[in-house]
Design a protein around this motif. Structure first.
Motif, PDB file in Angstrom:
ATOM      1  N   PHE A  14       8.592  -5.804  -5.802  1.00  0.00           N
ATOM      2  CA  PHE A  14       9.020  -5.416  -4.457  1.00  0.00           C
ATOM      3  C   PHE A  14       8.305  -6.246  -3.395  1.00  0.00           C
ATOM      4  CE2 PHE A  14       7.785  -2.706  -0.801  1.00  0.00           C
ATOM      5  CZ  PHE A  14       9.020  -2.607  -0.181  1.00  0.00           C
ATOM      6  N   ALA A  15       6.979  -6.386  -3.517  1.00  0.00           N
ATOM      7  CA  ALA A  15       6.203  -7.154  -2.542  1.00  0.00           C
ATOM      8  C   ALA A  15       6.620  -8.630  -2.561  1.00  0.00           C
ATOM      9  CB  ALA A  15       4.711  -7.023  -2.836  1.00  0.00           C
ATOM     10  N   VAL A  44       7.035   1.847   5.223  1.00  0.00           N
ATOM     11  CA  VAL A  44       7.198   3.063   4.422  1.00  0.00           C
ATOM     12  C   VAL A  44       8.674   3.330   4.150  1.00  0.00           C
ATOM     13  CG1 VAL A  44       6.830   5.560   4.344  1.00  0.00           C
ATOM     14  CG2 VAL A  44       5.053   4.061   5.285  1.00  0.00           C
ATOM     15  N   ALA A  45       9.515   3.107   5.171  1.00  0.00           N
ATOM     16  CA  ALA A  45      10.957   3.307   4.990  1.00  0.00           C
ATOM     17  C   ALA A  45      11.521   2.304   3.983  1.00  0.00           C
ATOM     18  CB  ALA A  45      11.672   3.174   6.332  1.00  0.00           C
ATOM     19  N   LEU A  46      10.982   1.078   3.981  1.00  0.00           N
ATOM     20  CA  LEU A  46      11.430   0.088   3.003  1.00  0.00           C
ATOM     21  C   LEU A  46      11.096   0.530   1.582  1.00  0.00           C
ATOM     22  CD1 LEU A  46      10.508  -3.335   4.652  1.00  0.00           C
ATOM     23  CD2 LEU A  46      12.725  -2.205   4.593  1.00  0.00           C
ATOM     24  N   VAL A  47       9.916   1.101   1.419  1.00  0.00           N
ATOM     25  CA  VAL A  47       9.516   1.587   0.094  1.00  0.00           C
ATOM     26  C   VAL A  47      10.436   2.731  -0.345  1.00  0.00           C
ATOM     27  CG1 VAL A  47       7.680   2.730  -1.211  1.00  0.00           C
ATOM     28  CG2 VAL A  47       7.120   0.877   0.374  1.00  0.00           C
ATOM     29  N   GLU A  48      10.772   3.600   0.574  1.00  0.00           N
ATOM     30  CA  GLU A  48      11.670   4.711   0.242  1.00  0.00           C
ATOM     31  C   GLU A  48      13.039   4.199  -0.166  1.00  0.00           C
ATOM     32  OE1 GLU A  48      11.572   7.009   3.777  1.00  0.00           O
ATOM     33  OE2 GLU A  48       9.639   7.965   3.315  1.00  0.00           O
ATOM     34  N   ARG A  49      13.527   3.164   0.521  1.00  0.00           N
ATOM     35  CA  ARG A  49      14.811   2.558   0.153  1.00  0.00           C
ATOM     36  C   ARG A  49      14.741   1.938  -1.232  1.00  0.00           C
ATOM     37  NH1 ARG A  49      15.931  -1.531   4.833  1.00  0.00           N
ATOM     38  NH2 ARG A  49      17.625  -2.156   3.432  1.00  0.00           N
ATOM     39  N   GLU A  50      13.616   1.284  -1.526  1.00  0.00           N
ATOM     40  CA  GLU A  50      13.453   0.661  -2.834  1.00  0.00           C
ATOM     41  C   GLU A  50      13.399   1.718  -3.941  1.00  0.00           C
ATOM     42  OE1 GLU A  50      12.715  -2.581  -5.589  1.00  0.00           O
ATOM     43  OE2 GLU A  50      13.752  -2.266  -3.682  1.00  0.00           O
ATOM     44  N   ALA A  51      12.706   2.828  -3.661  1.00  0.00           N
ATOM     45  CA  ALA A  51      12.626   3.893  -4.657  1.00  0.00           C
ATOM     46  C   ALA A  51      14.005   4.479  -4.934  1.00  0.00           C
ATOM     47  CB  ALA A  51      11.661   4.976  -4.178  1.00  0.00           C
ATOM     48  N   ASP A  71       0.829  -1.208   0.000  1.00  0.00           N
ATOM     49  CA  ASP A  71       0.000   0.000   0.000  1.00  0.00           C
ATOM     50  C   ASP A  71       0.865   1.260   0.000  1.00  0.00           C
ATOM     51  OD1 ASP A  71      -2.263  -1.546   0.026  1.00  0.00           O
ATOM     52  OD2 ASP A  71      -2.582  -1.378   2.198  1.00  0.00           O
ATOM     53  N   ALA A  72       1.949   1.225   0.784  1.00  0.00           N
ATOM     54  CA  ALA A  72       2.848   2.380   0.834  1.00  0.00           C
ATOM     55  C   ALA A  72       3.531   2.606  -0.513  1.00  0.00           C
ATOM     56  CB  ALA A  72       3.890   2.189   1.931  1.00  0.00           C
ATOM     57  N   ALA A  73       3.723   1.521  -1.269  1.00  0.00           N
ATOM     58  CA  ALA A  73       4.397   1.629  -2.572  1.00  0.00           C
ATOM     59  C   ALA A  73       3.461   2.127  -3.664  1.00  0.00           C
ATOM     60  CB  ALA A  73       4.971   0.273  -2.974  1.00  0.00           C
ATOM     61  N   HIS A  74       2.165   2.150  -3.396  1.00  0.00           N
ATOM     62  CA  HIS A  74       1.197   2.602  -4.399  1.00  0.00           C
ATOM     63  C   HIS A  74       1.443   4.077  -4.720  1.00  0.00           C
ATOM     64  CE1 HIS A  74      -2.521   2.451  -6.682  1.00  0.00           C
ATOM     65  NE2 HIS A  74      -2.863   3.619  -6.147  1.00  0.00           N
ATOM     66  N   PRO A 103      16.181  -6.246   6.476  1.00  0.00           N
ATOM     67  CA  PRO A 103      16.126  -5.475   7.720  1.00  0.00           C
ATOM     68  C   PRO A 103      16.820  -4.140   7.570  1.00  0.00           C
ATOM     69  CG  PRO A 103      16.685  -7.748   8.158  1.00  0.00           C
ATOM     70  CD  PRO A 103      16.728  -7.589   6.666  1.00  0.00           C
ATOM     71  N   SER A 104      16.253  -3.146   8.223  1.00  0.00           N
ATOM     72  CA  SER A 104      16.783  -1.790   8.111  1.00  0.00           C
ATOM     73  C   SER A 104      18.084  -1.639   8.868  1.00  0.00           C
ATOM     74  CB  SER A 104      15.761  -0.795   8.673  1.00  0.00           C
ATOM     75  OG  SER A 104      16.304   0.491   8.765  1.00  0.00           O
TER      76      SER A 104
END
Length: 215
Positions: free
Chosen positions: A32-33, A64-71, A18-21, A85-86
């Protein structure tokens, strides 16, 4: 318990998706998922214990932080595709606990409140002192939680009562002004409240430590 552990993973991956949407393209979001789910399962190592799975998810941190890292990774084509893991675990660990365990945190607050009410001297409700009633509510919340182990619950919720009874008896017996039951009882009621507060502080500290899983 097995279904709960699986549902925790599914909920976490769904939150990340959802955060990646709107941040990732649909194909990037699906990839990613998929990779996130696979990495979680690898870290989980087949465990069906909800507490173990919660620890794994906590290490991954905020979705959300994972999505930001992926972006950021996708913006750098040379970067390797990693989902895990972060690296900012201490900060994200605390934030994840605060967001993910509101009932457990509320139980700790209620237990702490019971100790803080001891010196206030509120009138009793029927035959029960107000701090005891508040402690009972906090202890019930701890006992019904699925976060802590049975041993953690017994130690954390029972510490205030142990301090009040055993601590009060030991300290009252040693510090009684003179021999005899009357002096002992008087000293017991003088120190038992303080011992209850000490027991509560130790119990809450232990439960908080176990909640954060600091090792």
């Amino acid at each position: 318990m097995i279904e709960r552990a699986d549902q925790m993973v599914l909920n976490y991956v769904s939150r990340a998706a959802d955060a990646a949407h709107g941040v990732l393209r649909p194909d990037q979001r699906l990839d990613f998922a998929r990779r996130l789910r696979a990495r979680i399962e690898a870290e989980r190592r087949g465990s069906q214990d909800a507490r173990d799975v919660a620890k794994v998810l906590t290490r991954f941190g905020d979705p959300v932080a994972l999505v930001e890292r992926e972006a950021r990774r996708l913006a750098n084509p040379a970067a390797a595709p990693t989902v895990g893991p972060s690296a900012d675990r201490p900060t994200e660990l605390t934030g994840s606990v605060v967001r993910g365990r509101p009932r457990d945190l509320a139980a700790l607050v209620v237990l702490a409140l019971a100790a803080l009410l001891v010196p206030v001297g509120l009138p009793a409700v029927a035959i029960f002192q107000v701090p005891v009633l508040v402690w009972a509510a906090g202890a019930a919340a701890v006992l019904f939680s699925d976060t802590w182990t049975a041993g953690d619950k017994l130690a954390g919720a029972g510490a205030p009562l142990f301090g009040y009874t055993v601590g009060g008896v030991l300290v009252g017996g040693f510090q009684a002004a003179e021999p005899g039951p009357a002096a002992f009882v008087a000293r017991f009621f003088e120190v038992s409240g303080v011992m209850f507060m000490i027991g509560t502080a130790l119990g809450v500290a232990w439960l908080a430590y176990r909640l954060l899983d600091v090792s």
